[in-house]
Each structure stands twice: as C-alpha cells, then as structure tokens.
Design a protein around this motif. Structure first.
Motif, PDB file in Angstrom:
ATOM      1  N   UNK A  54       1.073  -1.165  -0.083  1.00 50.51           N
ATOM      2  CA  UNK A  54      -0.093   0.072  -0.080  1.00 50.51           C
ATOM      3  C   UNK A  54       0.832   1.359  -0.066  1.00 50.51           C
ATOM      4  N   UNK A  55       1.689   1.195   0.845  1.00 46.65           N
ATOM      5  CA  UNK A  55       2.852   2.502   0.931  1.00 46.65           C
ATOM      6  C   UNK A  55       3.448   2.751  -0.438  1.00 46.65           C
ATOM      7  N   UNK A  56       3.899   1.299  -1.065  1.00 45.98           N
ATOM      8  CA  UNK A  56       4.458   1.524  -2.504  1.00 45.98           C
ATOM      9  C   UNK A  56       3.648   2.228  -3.229  1.00 45.98           C
ATOM     10  N   UNK A  57       2.369   1.769  -3.277  1.00 43.48           N
ATOM     11  CA  UNK A  57       1.414   2.333  -4.278  1.00 43.48           C
ATOM     12  C   UNK A  57       1.276   3.811  -4.162  1.00 43.48           C
ATOM     13  N   UNK A  58       1.171   4.426  -3.035  1.00 46.10           N
ATOM     14  CA  UNK A  58       1.033   5.675  -2.886  1.00 46.10           C
ATOM     15  C   UNK A  58       2.112   6.441  -3.179  1.00 46.10           C
ATOM     16  N   UNK A  59       3.316   5.795  -2.691  1.00 46.23           N
ATOM     17  CA  UNK A  59       4.466   6.690  -3.085  1.00 46.23           C
ATOM     18  C   UNK A  59       4.932   6.632  -4.548  1.00 46.23           C
ATOM     19  N   UNK A  60       4.265   5.515  -5.157  1.00 44.85           N
ATOM     20  CA  UNK A  60       4.324   5.661  -6.725  1.00 44.85           C
ATOM     21  C   UNK A  60       3.900   7.093  -7.360  1.00 44.85           C
ATOM     22  N   UNK A  61       3.013   7.734  -6.911  1.00 44.99           N
ATOM     23  CA  UNK A  61       2.230   8.866  -7.456  1.00 44.99           C
ATOM     24  C   UNK A  61       2.968  10.034  -7.001  1.00 44.99           C
ATOM     25  N   UNK A  62       3.754   9.841  -5.873  1.00 42.07           N
ATOM     26  CA  UNK A  62       4.230  11.191  -5.391  1.00 42.07           C
ATOM     27  C   UNK A  62       5.223  12.102  -6.191  1.00 42.07           C
ATOM     28  N   UNK A  63       6.028  11.478  -6.926  1.00 46.79           N
ATOM     29  CA  UNK A  63       6.963  12.175  -7.742  1.00 46.79           C
ATOM     30  C   UNK A  63       6.336  12.967  -8.806  1.00 46.79           C
ATOM     31  N   UNK A  64       5.376  12.261  -9.680  1.00 42.99           N
ATOM     32  CA  UNK A  64       4.635  12.910 -10.820  1.00 42.99           C
ATOM     33  C   UNK A  64       3.854  14.058 -10.247  1.00 42.99           C
ATOM     34  N   UNK A  65       3.237  13.748  -8.922  1.00 49.45           N
ATOM     35  CA  UNK A  65       2.353  14.747  -8.355  1.00 49.45           C
ATOM     36  C   UNK A  65       3.181  15.883  -7.858  1.00 49.45           C
ATOM     37  N   UNK A  66       4.272  15.729  -7.250  1.00 49.42           N
ATOM     38  CA  UNK A  66       5.059  17.037  -6.566  1.00 49.42           C
ATOM     39  C   UNK A  66       5.594  17.834  -7.732  1.00 49.42           C
ATOM     40  N   UNK A  67       6.010  17.166  -9.116  1.00 48.40           N
ATOM     41  CA  UNK A  67       6.482  17.835 -10.061  1.00 48.40           C
ATOM     42  C   UNK A  67       5.530  18.635 -10.737  1.00 48.40           C
ATOM     43  N   UNK A  68       4.384  17.864 -11.291  1.00 48.87           N
ATOM     44  CA  UNK A  68       3.342  18.669 -11.829  1.00 48.87           C
ATOM     45  C   UNK A  68       2.689  19.565 -10.966  1.00 48.87           C
ATOM     46  N   UNK A  69       2.554  19.325  -9.594  1.00 47.70           N
ATOM     47  CA  UNK A  69       1.925  20.410  -8.794  1.00 47.70           C
ATOM     48  C   UNK A  69       2.441  21.598  -8.669  1.00 47.70           C
ATOM     49  N   UNK A  70       3.909  21.520  -8.434  1.00 44.02           N
ATOM     50  CA  UNK A  70       4.656  22.706  -8.303  1.00 44.02           C
ATOM     51  C   UNK A  70       4.547  23.744  -9.815  1.00 44.02           C
TER      52      UNK A  70
END
Ligand code: ASP
Length: 439
Positions: A54-70
C-alpha cells in the motif's frame, strides 16, 4: 471538557463517519496487532506485505504529483509579485507554526523531564546496529556539512528525480516553473502537459484509496505488533511528553492560528481532511499522504492554485510534529546521560530541530534519524547515546504515526489560511453547504 474540545470531537467523529471504512481498518488493525505481538507468524508476514504494498502504491504517485503540482502551482500564480507574496506568506506561516511547535516541545520537556526516569534495558544486538548507524550519520554530517548544502542543488535533476530526493527536486522544479511563467505563451503546451499529468495522478490516487482501509489495517496491525512493551516504564515520560506536545499543537496551536489569521473554522477543516489524517496515521508518511491531502483540500474548496503550491512544499519542508519529537527526544537523551540543560542549550536544540525537521524527508522513520544533525550540533557522540536511542526506537513507529498526523494537519492549516487571505477559498464547499467538488 469545554465546548471547543467537544466541537473538535464532533468534527473528528463526522470525518470518521464519512471515512468509516478507514477508521474501522485502524481499529481492527490495533486489535489484530495486539494478538500478533512477539510473533513472526505467517499472518504478520502477510500483513507486512500488504502494508508495504500500500505504501509503495501511494509513493508511486508522489513524484509525478509533486513535479506537476509545483509547475501548475507556480504558473497559475503567474506574475512575480504574486509569487513573492504567496511564497513569503507561506514561509512566514510555516515559520510561526514550527517555532511554536519547538517552543511547546521545549517547555513540556522541561516540565516533564522525560529522560530522568530512563535507565538501561537494551538488547545488545539492537544497541550495536543503532550505534553504528548513528555514528556513521554523525561522522558523515561532521565531515560533509558544506557538501550537505551543496547536494541540495541538483547537478543532474533527472538523477535527483530517479533517486526521489525531494529537496533537490523541489529546488529544480521551482526554478524551472518560474522560468516557464517568464517565457510566456510559448510555455503553454508544457504547462498543459503537466496539468494532464496532475489530473491523471489524482485519478490514480482515487483508485489507490479503494485500498485505504485494507492498507491502514495492515500497517496499524504490524506497528502495534512491534510495540516494545517491555521498555514501556523507562520511556513512559517521553511518550507522555510527546503526546502532550502533539496534542497541544493539534488542538490549540492550529485552531488559534486559523482564528488569528483567517475565517476558517478549525472544525470544518479537520472534518475536511480527516481521510488524509487517517492515511497519515497509517502510513507514517506525509509524502505518501500528499495526494490525498491535496484531494481533500481541493474537494472542500481550497483552490488548486494554493493547494498545488503550498501543500507539496509543506509536505517536505514543514514538519512541526517531527520538530516536536526531535526536541523532546534530544532532551530525553541528554537528560538520560546526565547533561545539564542550560537555556542556551535548549535554544540551540530548538533551532537545530527546525533545521533538521525541514531537511527531513516525509517518509517513515526519517525524523528520528535526522536527530543526528541536532546531536552533532551540540557535540555529542553516538557512544554516549546508544542506550537511549535503543529505547526511543522501540516505540518509534507509533510516535511516527502520531507526528505525521500533525505534519499533514499543519500543511492543510497553512494552505487554508493562505487560501482565505488570497480569496482562494470556497467557504460554501468548506462548510458543507453545497456538495463536495470532484477533483
Ligand atoms: N514520518 C514523518 C512524515 O512523513 C517524518 C518523520 O519521520 O518525522 O511526516
């Protein structure tokens, strides 16, 4: 219990009602964990597998999210005057909230004196491995102080991205996003591309959240199973001090900040982000919780302009729960070893905790490890501290779950204050007078 406390409990209960399945996962996790204590059974291994998955799954989206969000966040804010205004407000609010955290932690530690009751009860193999770990960290920091700061500037942004180094990534992406806004119309296609990346990442987050109850159940069960109940007596005061400081921050400081600087009702905000808080508790990772923090805040009326700028930066830089635990843990350690606490020493610890917590990654366990930076600053060696560290590590996971809840709440509090100040908050959505928005 006074009225405001009652209202908080009602708000949390309403949040729990909306996310009843996750809450049930949490409760069943605690119960199951007690049954699994001191075993290495097949059930434990399966739960550990599910939790990590579960942690791996949510961490999977963190990088694209941080980059696109900023990128969206900065380009949506647009002109440099606005950006400076948003950025400086964000730093000021994050600053105030973290300074109050370390002040409260220092006062409580001085009153409760957590380290005085602690005496040795350490398994030698744990002691040895921690000793080596802490020694390496301190030696590295001492020899590489300037290098540590230089490493924050990524020579190769793609390498920083692939290694998931958040601060270098944030520095690069922020500079890049400012350049995109300056480049004008020509950068529009690229910004649109990142808007699509952001939308798709949020969709994936939605899907992952179908597994939230199971994930939180598994993570909580394995954490409770790992409780070191045998050393409970030695660190009771430490646990009480940490819980008290986190509770003051959560129940008093954040609501007071909201009242002083905005019209946001703490009650409504806590209800709005309750799902993110439960996931923060289960995962002990503010980075992993970030997609959900953004979803909750946007659904309940905080504009995308504010969320995509303030929350990703907060999930990395603003960690008051972590700062609290670092101050109390260091005071616990030095009291345990008989070092006397002068006012100058306390201020130094508090200041170093602000630095250490902001450079600490939003992942499980990072807060206790970056304590090495504070210890180094006050000239301590790992040999002196190994016994104390072993004690702290025994209850580390549950302390981590609690401080992560504070870390995530604090980001949402600052985001909602800035949204209020900048007219970027839809109060009808926040107060629930109209249905939630789909993000
Ligand atoms: N687990 C915390 C977080 O992700 C960081 C820490 O270890 O204090 O926010």
């Amino acid at each position: 219990m006074n009225n405001i406390h009652m209202q908080f409990i009602i708000a949390l209960l309403l949040g729990i009602k909306r996310n009843g399945h996750i809450f049930l996962g949490l409760i069943f996790g605690i119960i199951t964990g007690f049954f699994l204590q001191n075993t290495s059974s097949v059930a434990y291994k399966i739960l550990d597998f599910i939790g990590q998955g579960f942690i791996n799954l949510i961490q999977m989206v963190v990088l694209p999210l941080v980059v696109s969000a900023i990128i969206i966040g900065i380009s949506n804010i647009g002109d440099s005057k606005q950006l400076t205004k948003f950025g400086s407000k964000m730093l000021i609010y994050y600053g105030i909230i973290t300074v109050s955290a370390v002040t409260i932690a220092s006062i409580i530690a001085l009153i409760i004196q957590p380290g005085l009751s602690a005496n040795g009860l350490v398994r030698p193999e744990i002691a040895e491995s921690i000793q080596q770990y802490v020694r390496d960290a301190i030696v590295y920091q001492r020899e590489n102080m300037s290098q540590i700061f230089l490493d924050l500037i990524p020579r190769n942004p793609f390498m920083a991205l692939s290694e998931g180094k958040m601060i270098p990534v944030i520095i690069f992406v922020s500079i890049f996003a400012i350049a995109l806004t300056r480049a004008g119309e020509i950068s529009r296609p690229l910004v649109s591309l990142f808007e699509s990346v952001f939308a798709a990442t949020m969709k994936v987050t939605d899907w992952i959240m179908y597994l939230a109850a199971l994930g939180v159940f598994a993570l909580t069960a394995t954490s409770v199973a790992n409780f070191g109940t045998d050393v409970f007596e030695d660190i009771t005061k430490y646990i009480i001090a940490v819980c008290l400081a986190l509770a003051i921050q959560f129940f008093i400081v954040y609501p007071v900040m909201l009242k002083l600087f905005s019209k946001v009702s703490p009650l409504k905000l806590y209800g709005a982000i309750s799902e993110a808080l439960m996931v923060a508790f289960g995962t002990a990772s503010s980075s992993a919780t970030l997609p959900l923090t953004i979803t909750c805040c946007e659904k309940r009326g905080i504009s995308n302009r504010v969320c995509s700028f303030v929350l990703p930066l907060g999930a990395t830089l603003n960690m008051d729960g972590t700062a609290i635990i670092q101050v109390i843990a260091v005071i616990f350690l030095i009291q345990m070893y008989g070092v006397s606490l002068s006012p100058v020493l306390i201020i130094e610890i508090a200041f170093l905790a602000i630095v250490a917590s902001s450079t600490c990654a939003g992942i499980p366990g990072a807060g206790l490890i970056t304590i090495a930076l504070i210890l180094n600053g006050i000239g301590l060696t790992p040999e002196q501290l190994v016994l104390g560290f072993s004690l702290l590590f025994t209850f580390e996971r549950i302390m981590d779950m609690l401080r992560t809840v504070c870390n995530v709440t604090s980001d949402a509090v600052v985001a909602s204050i800035i949204a209020d100040n900048e007219n970027e908050l839809n109060y009808e959505l926040l107060n629930g007078t109209v249905p939630e928005e789909r993000v």
